[in-house]
Write an enzyme that holds these catalytic residues in place. Structure first.
Site, mmCIF file in Angstrom:
data_model
loop_
_atom_site.group_PDB
_atom_site.id
_atom_site.type_symbol
_atom_site.label_atom_id
_atom_site.label_comp_id
_atom_site.label_asym_id
_atom_site.label_seq_id
_atom_site.Cartn_x
_atom_site.Cartn_y
_atom_site.Cartn_z
ATOM 1 N N ASP A 51 0.842 -1.202 0.000
ATOM 2 C CA ASP A 51 0.000 0.000 0.000
ATOM 3 C C ASP A 51 0.876 1.251 0.000
ATOM 4 O OD1 ASP A 51 0.900 -0.161 2.592
ATOM 5 O OD2 ASP A 51 -1.072 -0.024 3.532
ATOM 6 N N SER A 52 2.213 1.057 0.000
ATOM 7 C CA SER A 52 3.129 2.174 -0.254
ATOM 8 C C SER A 52 2.890 2.737 -1.655
ATOM 9 C CB SER A 52 4.588 1.731 -0.091
ATOM 10 O OG SER A 52 4.845 0.552 -0.832
ATOM 11 N N ASP A 90 -1.043 -6.115 -0.285
ATOM 12 C CA ASP A 90 -1.446 -5.483 0.977
ATOM 13 C C ASP A 90 -2.952 -5.290 1.033
ATOM 14 O OD1 ASP A 90 0.489 -4.962 2.903
ATOM 15 O OD2 ASP A 90 1.248 -3.179 1.853
ATOM 16 N N LYS A 120 -1.347 -9.332 2.791
ATOM 17 C CA LYS A 120 -0.571 -8.904 3.966
ATOM 18 C C LYS A 120 -1.434 -7.946 4.782
ATOM 19 C CE LYS A 120 3.185 -6.027 3.758
ATOM 20 N NZ LYS A 120 2.732 -4.848 4.541
ATOM 21 N N GLU A 122 -1.482 -5.512 8.567
ATOM 22 C CA GLU A 122 -0.683 -4.898 9.630
ATOM 23 C C GLU A 122 -1.364 -5.081 10.988
ATOM 24 O OE1 GLU A 122 0.118 -0.780 8.756
ATOM 25 O OE2 GLU A 122 0.990 -1.234 6.800
ATOM 26 N N GLU A 189 9.058 -4.365 10.603
ATOM 27 C CA GLU A 189 9.489 -3.065 10.068
ATOM 28 C C GLU A 189 10.046 -2.188 11.176
ATOM 29 O OE1 GLU A 189 6.791 -1.162 7.357
ATOM 30 O OE2 GLU A 189 7.965 0.688 7.320
#
Ligand code: KIV
Length: 271
Positions: A51-52, A90, A120, A122, A189
């Site tokens: 999602d970057s 993501d 993925k 978070e 991270e």
């Protein structure tokens, strides 16, 4: 070969085997077909449609604005290019932090509409219900702990996480919960290298680090950062392997000059 029938060479099982035999896992982001073709062709094991993309492709300050539809567009473009790497997409902010049925619906859309191999997510204990429900549907999940950029408004800073003992212990507990739930790998991270080493040793599933030191089972970087396309981001953990910003700027300036001076196109470049 259709998206449905394509079985790529790197699987979640192969990543576990790589950890078991001490072979490091390489992972990079991609958000579009052309970049993914280069990244896959160069032998990267895992391609993350991160999602970057919100920052790198769309110029947003944080990763929060990117939508599920936009992530699906990026992931489907990447999947069309990839022959070998495992493709992980993501789940964007807002698609899994609430009720687990909505999380499952979002994960199913990603798998059906993109052909990605995994998602993925978070977070740890707080999102465990959603992770378990998605896993129950047979969708592989990669966890993500430490600095989780979707929580930037809670953290208030992008600095190193889990330096204090309480946060470090929570991270270890969360990592074990994710492993027990059935996650196939976890991104760590921006946490202290010693903590990442401890987690990597205590888990049987692979850890993939970004700013988490060399003891992780693999490493991930944002491809635009490591290629030097994006020059405005220079954290300590980033190694730049090229200066494509300069290479591309010079090439484009050269093109502009050639057009202005009527050098391009020449006789051989016309019909
Ligand atoms: O979105 C992303 O690119 C990521 C990596 C930095 C791990 O989550």
């Amino acid at each position: 070969m259709s998206v449905e029938s394509k079985v790529r060479a790197v699987t979640t099982l192969r990543l576990k085997e790589m950890k078991d035999r001490g072979e490091k896992i390489s992972m990079l982001t991609s958000y579009d077909y052309s970049m993914a073709k280069i990244v896959d062709g160069a032998g990267v094991d895992v391609i993350l449609v991160g999602d970057s993309a919100a920052n790198v492709m769309a110029g947003w300050e944080t990763t929060l604005p990117i939508t599920l539809d936009q992530m699906i567009y990026h992931a489907a473009s990447v999947v069309r290019a990839v022959q070998r790497a495992l493709v992980v997409c993501d789940m964007p902010f807002g698609t899994y932090q609430g009720d687990s049925q909505a999380a499952l619906d979002s994960a199913i859309r990603i798998m059906k509409e993109t052909g990605a191999d995994a998602v993925k997510m978070e977070g740890g204990e707080e999102i465990l219900d959603s992770i378990k429900r998605i896993l129950t549907a047979g969708i592989p999940v990669m966890g993500h702990l430490g600095l989780t950029p979707q929580s930037i408004h809670k953290f208030g800073t992008y600095s190193v996480r889990a330096k204090e003992e309480a946060e470090a212990e929570k991270l270890v507990r969360d990592a074990k919960l994710l492993q027990e739930a059935g996650c196939f790998a976890i991104v760590l991270e921006k946490i202290p290298a010693a903590l990442a080493e401890r987690v990597s040793k205590e888990l049987s599933i692979p850890t993939i680090g970004i700013g988490a030191g060399g003891a992780c089972d693999g490493q991930v970087l944002v491809v635009h950062d490591m290629l030097g396309i994006n020059k405005g981001f220079s954290p300590r953990f980033l190694r730049r392997y090229a200066d494509l910003y300069t290479v591309m700027s010079e090439a484009i300036s050269h093109y502009v000059e050639d057009v202005k001076s009527c050098d391009f196109p020449n006789e051989k470049e016309q019909y």
